[in-house]
Motif scaffolding. Structure first.
Motif, PDB file in Angstrom:
ATOM      1  N   ALA A  84       0.852  -1.196   0.000  1.00 19.59           N
ATOM      2  CA  ALA A  84       0.000   0.000   0.000  1.00 19.59           C
ATOM      3  C   ALA A  84       0.880   1.236   0.000  1.00 19.59           C
ATOM      4  O   ALA A  84       2.029   1.198   0.461  1.00 19.59           O
ATOM      5  CB  ALA A  84      -0.912   0.018   1.223  1.00 19.59           C
ATOM      6  N   SER A  85       0.350   2.327  -0.531  1.00 19.39           N
ATOM      7  CA  SER A  85       1.040   3.604  -0.445  1.00 19.39           C
ATOM      8  C   SER A  85       0.871   4.139   0.979  1.00 19.39           C
ATOM      9  O   SER A  85      -0.036   3.721   1.705  1.00 19.39           O
ATOM     10  CB  SER A  85       0.484   4.594  -1.465  1.00 19.39           C
ATOM     11  OG  SER A  85      -0.901   4.800  -1.258  1.00 19.39           O
ATOM     12  N   ALA A  86       1.729   5.049   1.373  1.00 21.18           N
ATOM     13  CA  ALA A  86       1.697   5.589   2.739  1.00 21.18           C
ATOM     14  C   ALA A  86       0.352   6.217   3.073  1.00 21.18           C
ATOM     15  O   ALA A  86      -0.133   6.104   4.197  1.00 21.18           O
ATOM     16  CB  ALA A  86       2.823   6.603   2.935  1.00 21.18           C
ATOM     17  N   ASP A  87      -0.293   6.858   2.095  1.00 17.07           N
ATOM     18  CA  ASP A  87      -1.589   7.504   2.346  1.00 17.07           C
ATOM     19  C   ASP A  87      -2.773   6.580   2.095  1.00 17.07           C
ATOM     20  O   ASP A  87      -3.923   6.965   2.262  1.00 17.07           O
ATOM     21  CB  ASP A  87      -1.722   8.792   1.529  1.00 17.07           C
ATOM     22  CG  ASP A  87      -1.793   8.563   0.026  1.00 17.07           C
ATOM     23  OD1 ASP A  87      -1.717   7.391  -0.435  1.00 17.07           O
ATOM     24  OD2 ASP A  87      -1.925   9.558  -0.714  1.00 17.07           O
ATOM     25  N   GLY A  88      -2.514   5.334   1.676  1.00 15.54           N
ATOM     26  CA  GLY A  88      -3.577   4.367   1.446  1.00 15.54           C
ATOM     27  C   GLY A  88      -4.305   4.529   0.124  1.00 15.54           C
ATOM     28  O   GLY A  88      -5.230   3.777  -0.168  1.00 15.54           O
ATOM     29  N   SER A  89      -3.892   5.474  -0.702  1.00 16.67           N
ATOM     30  CA  SER A  89      -4.611   5.725  -1.957  1.00 16.67           C
ATOM     31  C   SER A  89      -4.432   4.600  -2.971  1.00 16.67           C
ATOM     32  O   SER A  89      -5.321   4.353  -3.786  1.00 16.67           O
ATOM     33  CB  SER A  89      -4.172   7.055  -2.575  1.00 16.67           C
ATOM     34  OG  SER A  89      -2.797   7.037  -2.910  1.00 16.67           O
ATOM     35  N   ARG A  90      -3.298   3.914  -2.923  1.00 14.15           N
ATOM     36  CA  ARG A  90      -3.038   2.801  -3.832  1.00 14.15           C
ATOM     37  C   ARG A  90      -2.700   1.552  -3.024  1.00 14.15           C
ATOM     38  O   ARG A  90      -2.165   1.652  -1.920  1.00 14.15           O
ATOM     39  CB  ARG A  90      -1.891   3.146  -4.789  1.00 14.15           C
ATOM     40  CG  ARG A  90      -2.289   4.232  -5.779  1.00 14.15           C
ATOM     41  CD  ARG A  90      -1.158   4.687  -6.693  1.00 14.15           C
ATOM     42  NE  ARG A  90      -0.073   5.274  -5.910  1.00 14.15           N
ATOM     43  CZ  ARG A  90       1.139   4.735  -5.770  1.00 14.15           C
ATOM     44  NH1 ARG A  90       1.448   3.608  -6.363  1.00 14.15           N
ATOM     45  NH2 ARG A  90       2.051   5.323  -5.033  1.00 14.15           N
ATOM     46  N   PHE A  91      -3.003   0.397  -3.587  1.00 16.36           N
ATOM     47  CA  PHE A  91      -2.830  -0.856  -2.861  1.00 16.36           C
ATOM     48  C   PHE A  91      -2.640  -2.009  -3.818  1.00 16.36           C
ATOM     49  O   PHE A  91      -2.951  -1.901  -5.008  1.00 16.36           O
ATOM     50  CB  PHE A  91      -4.045  -1.117  -1.955  1.00 16.36           C
ATOM     51  CG  PHE A  91      -5.360  -0.992  -2.678  1.00 16.36           C
ATOM     52  CD1 PHE A  91      -5.888  -2.061  -3.384  1.00 16.36           C
ATOM     53  CD2 PHE A  91      -6.064   0.208  -2.671  1.00 16.36           C
ATOM     54  CE1 PHE A  91      -7.091  -1.945  -4.072  1.00 16.36           C
ATOM     55  CE2 PHE A  91      -7.269   0.336  -3.349  1.00 16.36           C
ATOM     56  CZ  PHE A  91      -7.787  -0.757  -4.047  1.00 16.36           C
ATOM     57  N   VAL A  92      -2.123  -3.113  -3.285  1.00 12.70           N
ATOM     58  CA  VAL A  92      -2.018  -4.364  -4.034  1.00 12.70           C
ATOM     59  C   VAL A  92      -2.705  -5.440  -3.214  1.00 12.70           C
ATOM     60  O   VAL A  92      -2.324  -5.697  -2.072  1.00 12.70           O
ATOM     61  CB  VAL A  92      -0.547  -4.762  -4.308  1.00 12.70           C
ATOM     62  CG1 VAL A  92      -0.495  -6.090  -5.075  1.00 12.70           C
ATOM     63  CG2 VAL A  92       0.191  -3.661  -5.055  1.00 12.70           C
ATOM     64  N   HIS A  93      -3.741  -6.040  -3.795  1.00  9.20           N
ATOM     65  CA  HIS A  93      -4.436  -7.160  -3.177  1.00  9.20           C
ATOM     66  C   HIS A  93      -4.023  -8.441  -3.893  1.00  9.20           C
ATOM     67  O   HIS A  93      -3.843  -8.441  -5.112  1.00  9.20           O
ATOM     68  CB  HIS A  93      -5.962  -7.028  -3.322  1.00  9.20           C
ATOM     69  CG  HIS A  93      -6.551  -5.958  -2.482  1.00  9.20           C
ATOM     70  ND1 HIS A  93      -7.798  -5.439  -2.725  1.00  9.20           N
ATOM     71  CD2 HIS A  93      -6.098  -5.297  -1.389  1.00  9.20           C
ATOM     72  CE1 HIS A  93      -8.083  -4.511  -1.834  1.00  9.20           C
ATOM     73  NE2 HIS A  93      -7.060  -4.406  -1.010  1.00  9.20           N
ATOM     74  N   GLU A  94      -3.909  -9.514  -3.128  1.00  7.35           N
ATOM     75  CA  GLU A  94      -3.669 -10.824  -3.726  1.00  7.35           C
ATOM     76  C   GLU A  94      -4.779 -11.763  -3.271  1.00  7.35           C
ATOM     77  O   GLU A  94      -5.089 -11.828  -2.083  1.00  7.35           O
ATOM     78  CB  GLU A  94      -2.322 -11.398  -3.306  1.00  7.35           C
ATOM     79  CG  GLU A  94      -2.079 -12.777  -3.912  1.00  7.35           C
ATOM     80  CD  GLU A  94      -0.746 -13.363  -3.519  1.00  7.35           C
ATOM     81  OE1 GLU A  94       0.141 -13.427  -4.374  1.00  7.35           O
ATOM     82  OE2 GLU A  94      -0.608 -13.747  -2.334  1.00  7.35           O
TER      83      GLU A  94
END
Length: 145
Positions: A84-94
């Motif tokens: 995840a980005s520090a601000d939570g705006s982007r993420f990777v789910h598996e």
């Protein structure tokens, strides 16, 4: 993992190809189903996204196929946060696909929170960030730039 992070599915006739095994695009469909179920289970449904004015979007997706899956087999799908980005705006789910103890596939999705009015990527509102904090996390959790 906890009960929010898993869903069991049975492979349907519409999910298989002419050779009788799970078609590649069905993995993405089932992974999206698992992710949607997870959101619902922790109280993050479409109505909340509409009220908050944001929605999760897919920026990139990849699948890794490890074992053949056939019609009528039951699979357990488990989701976790990989990065995840520090601000939570982007993420990777598996989402992992398992038949019994055997890992049969992995689906990874790079996503972001999208402001429906401003039409841009934004950090999630507090209510959504709090809900997302319940998702199982890889150890160590990678930080996106």
């Amino acid at each position: 993992m906890n009960e929010h992070d898993e869903v069991v599915v049975k492979i349907r006739w519409a999910d298989v190809d002419a050779y009788g095994h799970l078609r590649h695009s069905a993995y993405a469909d089932w992974a999206t189903f698992a992710r949607s179920e997870w959101f619902e289970r922790v109280g993050l449904g479409p109505a909340l996204f509409t009220r908050e004015g944001v929605a999760p979007i897919t920026l990139e997706e990849t699948s890794t196929f490890l074992k053949e899956v056939r019609l009528s087999e039951a699979l357990r799908l488990s989701m976790q946060l990989l990065a995840a980005s520090a601000d939570g705006s982007r993420f990777v789910h598996e989402v992992t696909f398992q038949r019994g103890a055997a890992l049969v596939a992995r689906y990874r999705m790079i996503g972001a929170w999208f402001d429906l009015k401003a039409r841009r990527i934004v950090p999630p509102p507090a209510r959504i960030a709090d809900g997302c904090a319940q998702l199982a996390r890889a150890q160590p959790l990678a930080v996106l730039p």
